[in-house]
Design a protein around this motif. Structure first.
Motif, mmCIF file in Angstrom:
data_model
loop_
_atom_site.group_PDB
_atom_site.id
_atom_site.type_symbol
_atom_site.label_atom_id
_atom_site.label_comp_id
_atom_site.label_asym_id
_atom_site.label_seq_id
_atom_site.Cartn_x
_atom_site.Cartn_y
_atom_site.Cartn_z
ATOM 1 N N LEU A 59 -63.058 20.509 19.533
ATOM 2 C CA LEU A 59 -62.446 19.055 20.133
ATOM 3 C C LEU A 59 -64.037 18.579 20.444
ATOM 4 O O LEU A 59 -64.721 18.738 21.835
ATOM 5 C CB LEU A 59 -61.469 18.784 20.857
ATOM 6 C CG LEU A 59 -60.864 17.040 20.867
ATOM 7 C CD1 LEU A 59 -60.679 16.811 19.796
ATOM 8 C CD2 LEU A 59 -60.373 17.311 21.812
ATOM 9 N N VAL A 60 -64.736 17.876 18.815
ATOM 10 C CA VAL A 60 -66.303 17.766 19.484
ATOM 11 C C VAL A 60 -66.129 16.280 19.839
ATOM 12 O O VAL A 60 -66.810 15.804 21.155
ATOM 13 C CB VAL A 60 -67.018 17.691 17.880
ATOM 14 C CG1 VAL A 60 -66.971 19.000 18.270
ATOM 15 C CG2 VAL A 60 -66.739 16.728 17.915
ATOM 16 N N ALA A 61 -64.554 15.154 19.481
ATOM 17 C CA ALA A 61 -64.395 14.184 20.390
ATOM 18 C C ALA A 61 -63.261 13.367 20.135
ATOM 19 O O ALA A 61 -62.749 14.296 19.598
ATOM 20 C CB ALA A 61 -66.018 12.825 19.462
ATOM 21 N N VAL A 62 -63.525 12.451 21.490
ATOM 22 C CA VAL A 62 -62.070 11.784 21.179
ATOM 23 C C VAL A 62 -61.978 9.880 21.218
ATOM 24 O O VAL A 62 -63.215 9.821 21.734
ATOM 25 C CB VAL A 62 -60.442 12.041 22.423
ATOM 26 C CG1 VAL A 62 -60.722 13.264 22.289
ATOM 27 C CG2 VAL A 62 -61.860 12.056 23.700
ATOM 28 N N SER A 63 -61.197 9.537 20.878
ATOM 29 C CA SER A 63 -61.042 7.446 21.641
ATOM 30 C C SER A 63 -61.631 7.716 22.339
ATOM 31 O O SER A 63 -60.718 7.936 23.535
ATOM 32 C CB SER A 63 -60.515 6.937 20.306
ATOM 33 O OG SER A 63 -59.132 7.079 21.295
ATOM 34 N N SER A 64 -61.559 6.116 23.129
ATOM 35 C CA SER A 64 -61.728 6.213 25.197
ATOM 36 C C SER A 64 -60.147 5.473 25.002
ATOM 37 O O SER A 64 -60.190 5.817 26.300
ATOM 38 C CB SER A 64 -62.542 4.687 24.963
ATOM 39 O OG SER A 64 -61.445 3.816 24.082
#
Length: 298
Positions: A59-64
């Motif tokens: 998982l490299v990124a997520v929303s706020s």
């Protein structure tokens, strides 16, 4: 306009064969050529699924909006759930972006144009959530873990549902109102995830008779509907609602739920997020509708 996706078929298989072909709700055929190594999650429930599957290293990124588990807060933030930062997403070179229905169609179509594979979900029930977890596990080569998680969820869901069905043999469904926001008073109507949970927990969602998925209610309509169980959450007011504050709403004193102190606060994240924790959210609704089942549920 919001975009909703549904898998054409459920894929509970443990074996992984590439390429994987599937068609989303827009009729787009998407192909995954090899094992997914870089994932971006746009929705809190999706992020919880990724961690439950043990894929957090991918998982490299997520929303706020993604705040659980706590470790998710340390991931790269690609902005709002409805309109994420597309330039940032492209720069991170994900193999797969997984979205929910809140993300705008324009954003997802643009990602596709930019060569970024994406898929989203809009589960409308616990069974849909279980299917979603199974599908995500298959797409991300985590089928074995996904099967373990969904098998446990299905077994517990069935156990709880049997308890509810037994109670309904000798009891009518209680009329339930779920407060999403207090001023103006918003609720969840027919066809929503909350409506499905109330029904599964043995209640009758009075907002099923209102127009739209997210109707507003005035005092006269609420009194006329006369819910026997009133459920809210701390998130329904700007400063955080407490049970004591809910009980002090004299303006609702004519409603059966207030007369009989059948007022409850639930954890909004448990009941609103399609994730492995949805079973815990289901338990909270059952305890509100059938408090006498508390010991058996726990």
């Amino acid at each position: 306009m919001l975009i909703f996706f549904i898998f054409a078929v459920s894929t509970p298989l443990l074996a992984q064969n590439f390429p994987i072909h599937y068609t989303d709700d827009l009729g787009r055929e998407i192909t995954i050529e090899k094992e997914v190594e870089r994932i971006i999650s746009l929705a809190p429930g999706i992020t919880e699924v990724i961690y439950a599957l043990g894929l957090e290293d991918k998982l490299v990124a997520v929303s706020s909006a993604c705040d659980y588990p706590e470790e998710a807060l340390s991931k790269e933030d690609i902005g709002r759930i409805d309109e994420p930062n597309l330039e940032k997403i492209v720069a991170l070179e994900p193999d797969l972006v997984i979205a929910a229905s809140v993300t705008k169609v324009e954003s997802l179509n643009r990602l596709t144009e930019l060569g970024i594979k994406n898929i989203g979900f809009k589960p409308a029930s616990i069974n849909d959530t279980i299917d979603m977890i199974e599908d995500i596990a298959y797409l991300t080569s985590a089928g074995r873990t996904g099967n373990e998680i969904t098998s446990e969820m299905q077994a517990e869901f069935q156990r709880l549902k049997d308890l509810v069905d037994q109670k309904l043999k000798n009891n009518d469904r209680k009329k339930v109102f779920y407060e999403i926001w207090s001023d103006p008073l918003y609720t969840a109507g027919k066809g929503t995830f909350i409506d499905s949970l109330i029904q599964a927990a043995g209640g009758y969602n009075i907002a099923r008779e209102a127009e739209g998925s997210w109707p507003t209610y005035n005092l006269e309509s609420l009194i006329a509907a006369d819910p026997e169980v009133y459920i809210s959450s701390a998130h329904s007011t700007p400063d955080g609602l407490t049970l004591a504050e809910l009980r002090q709403r004299d303006i609702f004193r004519e409603i059966s739920a207030f007369k009989n102190d059948r007022l409850y606060l639930v954890d909004q994240d448990l009941v609103n997020r399609p994730s492995p924790r949805i079973i815990e959210g289901y338990k909270e609704f059952i305890k509100a509708i059938f408090p006498e089942l508390k010991e058996e549920i726990n």
